[in-house]
Design a protein around this motif. Sequence first.
Motif, PDB file in Angstrom:
ATOM      1  N   THR A  43       2.151   1.820  -0.062  1.00 22.69           N
ATOM      2  CA  THR A  43       3.019   1.267   0.992  1.00 22.69           C
ATOM      3  C   THR A  43       3.488  -0.135   0.594  1.00 22.69           C
ATOM      4  N   HIS A  60      -4.098  -7.726   5.905  1.00 16.41           N
ATOM      5  CA  HIS A  60      -3.649  -6.454   5.306  1.00 16.41           C
ATOM      6  C   HIS A  60      -3.921  -6.394   3.801  1.00 16.41           C
ATOM      7  N   ASP A  90      -3.338  -2.975   1.727  1.00 17.98           N
ATOM      8  CA  ASP A  90      -2.038  -2.535   1.204  1.00 17.98           C
ATOM      9  C   ASP A  90      -1.749  -3.173  -0.161  1.00 17.98           C
TER      10      ASP A  90
END
Length: 488
Positions: free
Chosen positions: A342, A285, A288
Amino acid sequence: MKLVNETLGDLDKRVALPGYDRKSLSHGIVHVGLGNFHRAHQAVYLDDLFGKGLDHDWAITGAGVRAPDAKMRELLLAQDCLSTVIEMSPSGESPRITGAMIDYVEIDETNGPLIAKMTDPATRIVSLTVTEGGYYVDPTTETFDPSHPDIAADGKTPDAPRTVFGAIVAALKARRAAGTPPFTVMSCDNIPGNGDVTRDAVVGTARLSDAELAGWITENVAFPNSMVDRITPATGDAERALAATYGLDDPVPVTCEPFRQWVLEDNFPQGRPRLEEVGVTFTDHVHDYERMKIRILNGGHAIIAYSGALLGCLLADQAMAHPLVHAYFRKVEEQEVLPHVTPVPEFTPGAYLELIDSRFSNPAVKDTTRRLCLDGSNRQPKFIVPSIQDGLRVGTPVDGLALESALWCRYCAGTLEDGSAIAPNDPDWDRLVALSAEAKDRPQAWLEQRTVYGALASNDAFAARFATWLDRLWTDGTAKTLETYLAD
Ligand code: NAD
C-alpha cells in the motif's frame, strides 16, 4: 593516521568531523549488535542531532552478546569509539567521522556487565540489530520459540543469561526491584513488526522463569515498531584501502549508500532524542512503510542476488546492469510484489520501485551479491514467501517468485553456472546443500522446509511451477530460464 580524539584536528580536511564537543556527551542508549548497519544508520542520525547542539545526553554505549563481538569492541575502544563512515554516491564519496558512541560494554559469557549497564538509570533506550535470525521465531508458527535451547537455558539460569533477551529480562527485573522505570526496547532489525516480535521474545523469555515479571513487562515496557533503511555493505580490504586514501588508519570503516530512512512509532515513555530534527519520521503507520520496504527492497535484493550471482555478477550494480536480471527484477516486482503493497505519504509503490531501481544500480556502493545471498533460510520467509502467499490468496501471478525460490534452491547446490564453488553462505548451509541435491530429483523436498515455506508445499499449482523452474535451471541454465520467464 590512527583515529583517536587527539588526532581529529589533524585529519585530512576532506573528512567531516563531529560538529560538537564529545566531552559534553553522556550515556543514554545501550545498543546490542554493533555491526556495520548500526554505525551507518542510528549512530549517524545521532551524530547529526548532536551536531545541531541537541540532546547530548543520548550517546550510545555499544554491546554484544556473542564472543566474536569482543574483537569489534577492542578495535573501537582503541579508537575512542569513533567510526569512519563513507557515503558512496555515483558523483563521489563523502567521508565523515561519527562520535555518537562513547563506550563499549565488556563482552562476558553470562552478560553481567551488559545487565549492569542496562540497569543503570541513565539507560533509557536499549536498541538492537541482532539480525533477522536473532529473534528465535519459529517460522512454522511465526511465533517466538521458547523451546529453543538458548532460550530454554536462559529460563533455567535467568541470572546468567546467554541471549540478549535473557539479559534484557534480568536488567528489567533489577530496575523494577530498584524502583527505576524500565527502558524502552527499540529493535532496528529488518523484521516485519520488529517491536512486536521483540516484545514476544522478551516476555516469552521472562515467562520461563518468572510469570509475574513477564506480566509486568507486558504492562510497562514499550517496544516501538520501526522501519530502517540504508544499504550498508560488509567491510573488507577494499573498504579499509578506501579509508586509507583519506589518511585514515581505521581497521573497521563503514561504507554505505547516501540514502537513509528511519520510520518509528513514537512510543518512548522514558523520553527519546529529538530524531525528527534530523529526518526521522514518527508515525502510527510504520507497518505500511515496512511492508513496502521489506517486500520491494529486501525481496528485490533476493530477486537480483541469486540470479545475478549464478550468472557471475559479483556486485549488486553489475546484476542490475545485466539485461536479463534487470528485466526479471522489473517484471516480478511490477506484477507480483507491488500489487500487495500500500502507498505511504512519501511514495506510491511504483515511485518506490523507481527509487529502489536507482539505489541498487549505484555503482559506487559495491554491495556484493554474496552478502545479499547470505542467510536465505532466515530471509526468504520474511522477504519473499509473504508475497507468494498474498498472490495465491488474491489470484495475482506468482510465477516469477516461484522462479526466485528455484534460483535460491539452485544457488544452494553450492556451485555457480561456471562450476565454481560457493563458500558456505547460510547458518544452515550444509543442510541446504544436501536438500538442494535431493530437490534435483524430488523438487518437493525443497518446499517441504516448513520453517521457510509454511504450508506452501501442499499448494499444487505453486509446487508445479517451482518444480518446472528448477528443472529448467538445471537443464537450460540461468540465462535461458530467465529468457523463458520474460518471454511469457
Ligand atoms: P553485521 O554482520 O555487521 O553485524 C551483525 C551484528 O549482530 C554483530 O554484532 C553480531 O554479533 C550480532 N548478532 C548476530 N546474530 C546475533 C544473535 N543471534 N544474537 C545477538 N547478536 C547477534 O551486520 P549488519 O550489516 O550490521 O546487519 C545487521 C542487521 O541490521 C541485519 O540483519 C538487518 O536486520 C539490519 N539491517 C542491515 C542493513 C544492511 O544493509 N547491512 C540494512 C537494513 C537493516
